[in-house]
Write an enzyme that holds these catalytic residues in place. Structure first.
Site, PDB file in Angstrom:
ATOM      1  N   ASP A 185    -105.412 -43.075  16.303  1.00 14.06           N
ATOM      2  CA  ASP A 185    -104.707 -42.041  17.054  1.00 14.06           C
ATOM      3  C   ASP A 185    -105.649 -41.401  18.075  1.00 14.06           C
ATOM      4  OD1 ASP A 185    -102.795 -39.676  17.525  1.00 14.06           O
ATOM      5  OD2 ASP A 185    -101.780 -40.700  15.885  1.00 14.06           O
ATOM      6  N   ASP A 193    -108.227 -26.513   6.920  1.00 14.35           N
ATOM      7  CA  ASP A 193    -107.385 -27.154   5.915  1.00 14.35           C
ATOM      8  C   ASP A 193    -107.747 -28.623   5.690  1.00 14.35           C
ATOM      9  OD1 ASP A 193    -105.528 -26.477   4.035  1.00 14.35           O
ATOM     10  OD2 ASP A 193    -103.840 -26.283   5.404  1.00 14.35           O
ATOM     11  N   HIS A 209    -102.398 -34.594  18.733  1.00 16.33           N
ATOM     12  CA  HIS A 209    -101.498 -35.540  18.067  1.00 16.33           C
ATOM     13  C   HIS A 209    -102.130 -36.122  16.804  1.00 16.33           C
ATOM     14  CE1 HIS A 209     -99.281 -39.386  17.547  1.00 16.33           C
ATOM     15  NE2 HIS A 209     -98.258 -38.765  18.105  1.00 16.33           N
ATOM     16  N   ASN A 224    -103.278 -26.811  -2.549  1.00 19.40           N
ATOM     17  CA  ASN A 224    -103.725 -25.862  -3.577  1.00 19.40           C
ATOM     18  C   ASN A 224    -104.971 -25.079  -3.185  1.00 19.40           C
ATOM     19  OD1 ASN A 224    -101.633 -26.686  -5.411  1.00 19.40           O
ATOM     20  ND2 ASN A 224    -102.869 -28.484  -5.925  1.00 19.40           N
ATOM     21  N   ALA A 232     -94.432 -51.462  16.221  1.00 23.08           N
ATOM     22  CA  ALA A 232     -93.543 -51.253  15.074  1.00 23.08           C
ATOM     23  C   ALA A 232     -92.629 -52.441  14.803  1.00 23.08           C
ATOM     24  CB  ALA A 232     -92.706 -49.997  15.298  1.00 23.08           C
ATOM     25  N   TYR A 278     -93.111 -55.700  15.257  1.00 24.18           N
ATOM     26  CA  TYR A 278     -93.684 -56.972  14.815  1.00 24.18           C
ATOM     27  C   TYR A 278     -93.346 -57.183  13.338  1.00 24.18           C
ATOM     28  CZ  TYR A 278     -96.466 -57.070  19.116  1.00 24.18           C
ATOM     29  OH  TYR A 278     -96.860 -57.098  20.431  1.00 24.18           O
ATOM     30  N   VAL A 304     -95.446 -55.593  10.532  1.00 21.81           N
ATOM     31  CA  VAL A 304     -95.616 -54.136  10.586  1.00 21.81           C
ATOM     32  C   VAL A 304     -94.374 -53.458  10.007  1.00 21.81           C
ATOM     33  CG1 VAL A 304     -95.940 -52.158  12.134  1.00 21.81           C
ATOM     34  CG2 VAL A 304     -97.108 -54.323  12.608  1.00 21.81           C
ATOM     35  N   SER A 345     -93.623 -40.363  15.360  1.00 22.51           N
ATOM     36  CA  SER A 345     -95.062 -40.207  15.091  1.00 22.51           C
ATOM     37  C   SER A 345     -95.293 -39.415  13.821  1.00 22.51           C
ATOM     38  CB  SER A 345     -95.747 -39.462  16.250  1.00 22.51           C
ATOM     39  OG  SER A 345     -96.161 -40.334  17.254  1.00 22.51           O
TER      40      SER A 345
END
Length: 297
Positions: free
Chosen positions: A76, A85, A109, A122, A218, A220, A223, A271
């Site tokens: 990405d 976090d 992103h 937690n 996506a 293929y 995938v 995404s």
């Protein structure tokens, strides 16, 4: 010319790859896609996002750190690893020659996608990811960068270079929240089939055109393609709908980490749906390390 070079088997276009976050400017005032109700941009209390509950990740913990390790790799725009976090010491990565350092994300992103997967649970603040707690689990999060600042990177070759880095680090699951239209490549198709046969599960965003068009990678066959649904499990208005989509997952109004310390943001798109599926795949694999990619799929 290259076509006459005996060392060159074929030549294909190097396509631009989009980060598949939905642009919501057009319908912010009349939005039909519903996500987490009224999330705070700055959170002092931990909120469990609706997506975590939707895929039941709130009732399943990864195997302990002493179990066989499973590496989940995100391709990405990088990650803001110092977000409060993220357990930074449990996140690794590889730099890109063109896109830049893996732990630098000016786009946001990649940080949002990583938070959907691995925001620390937690700890009393912010949100939590599908994995819940990297510090005690056998799942390792590895980040590679395909998209950089000011247009750096972002080509199919950058994505594939990052995917190869994931492979070299022993990834079992790779998340690709990127894609392009009309960009089928026989060479790339063969690569993803090869990865699948090797036992690597690649999960990718199906796209946000609101059409039946097929985006790649996506679509293929090697995938897993993921479409998007809302808080109410109805299809998101912009999600692709085609015969290559295997799963739908929460992608509308998804609350996750931003590139600012102690800040959070809501994003929309396939995404955001894709990491819900790749995260669940890693969770299952953490308990059943002997399963093949086909069995996990």
């Amino acid at each position: 010319s290259l076509s006459m070079n005996p060392n060159v088997e074929s030549i294909e276009e190097d396509y631009d790859m989009d980060l598949l976050e939905e642009n919501t400017d057009k319908d912010l005032l009349d939005r039909v896609d519903v996500g987490d109700p009224k999330p705070a941009l700055r959170s002092l209390d931990e909120m469990v996002p609706y997506g975590v509950k939707s895929v039941h990740a709130d009732v399943v913990s990864p195997a302990p750190r002493t179990a066989h390790p499973v590496t989940l790799c995100v391709v990405d725009s990088g990650i803001f690893r110092d977000h409060n976090d993220f357990p930074a010491e449990f996140i690794s990565g590889d730099d890109s020659v063109r896109a830049g350092q893996w732990d630098n994300d000016v786009n946001g992103h990649g940080t949002h996608v990583a938070g959907i997967l691995a925001a620390q649970g937690n700890n009393g603040v912010g949100t939590r990811g599908i994995i819940g707690n990297l510090t005690t689990s056998n799942i390792n999060l590895h980040i590679t960068r395909s998209h950089g600042a000011n247009g750096a990177g972002g080509l199919m070759s950058d994505v594939l270079a990052a995917v190869i880095q994931c492979r070299q680090k022993g990834a079992k699951v790779i998340n690709l929240s990127v894609g392009c239209n009309n960009c089928y490549s026989s060479v790339t198709d063969a690569l993803f089939s090869e990865l699948y046969e090797e036992g690597i599960l690649v999960v990718a965003a199906a796209g946000n055109d609101g059409s039946t068009n097929k985006k790649y990678p996506a679509s293929y066959k090697g995938v897993v393609s993921v479409g998007s649904v809302t808080y109410f499990d109805s299809l998101s208005s912009a999600t692709q709908t085609n015969d290559q989509i295997e799963f739908t997952a929460p992608g509308s109004g998804v609350y996750s980490t931003s590139i600012y310390q102690n800040r959070y943001t809501t994003k929309h798109g396939t995404s955001m749906a894709s990491p819900h599926v790749s995260g669940v795949a890693a969770l299952v694999w953490s308990h059943y390390p002997n399963c093949s990619a086909k069995q996990i799929r």
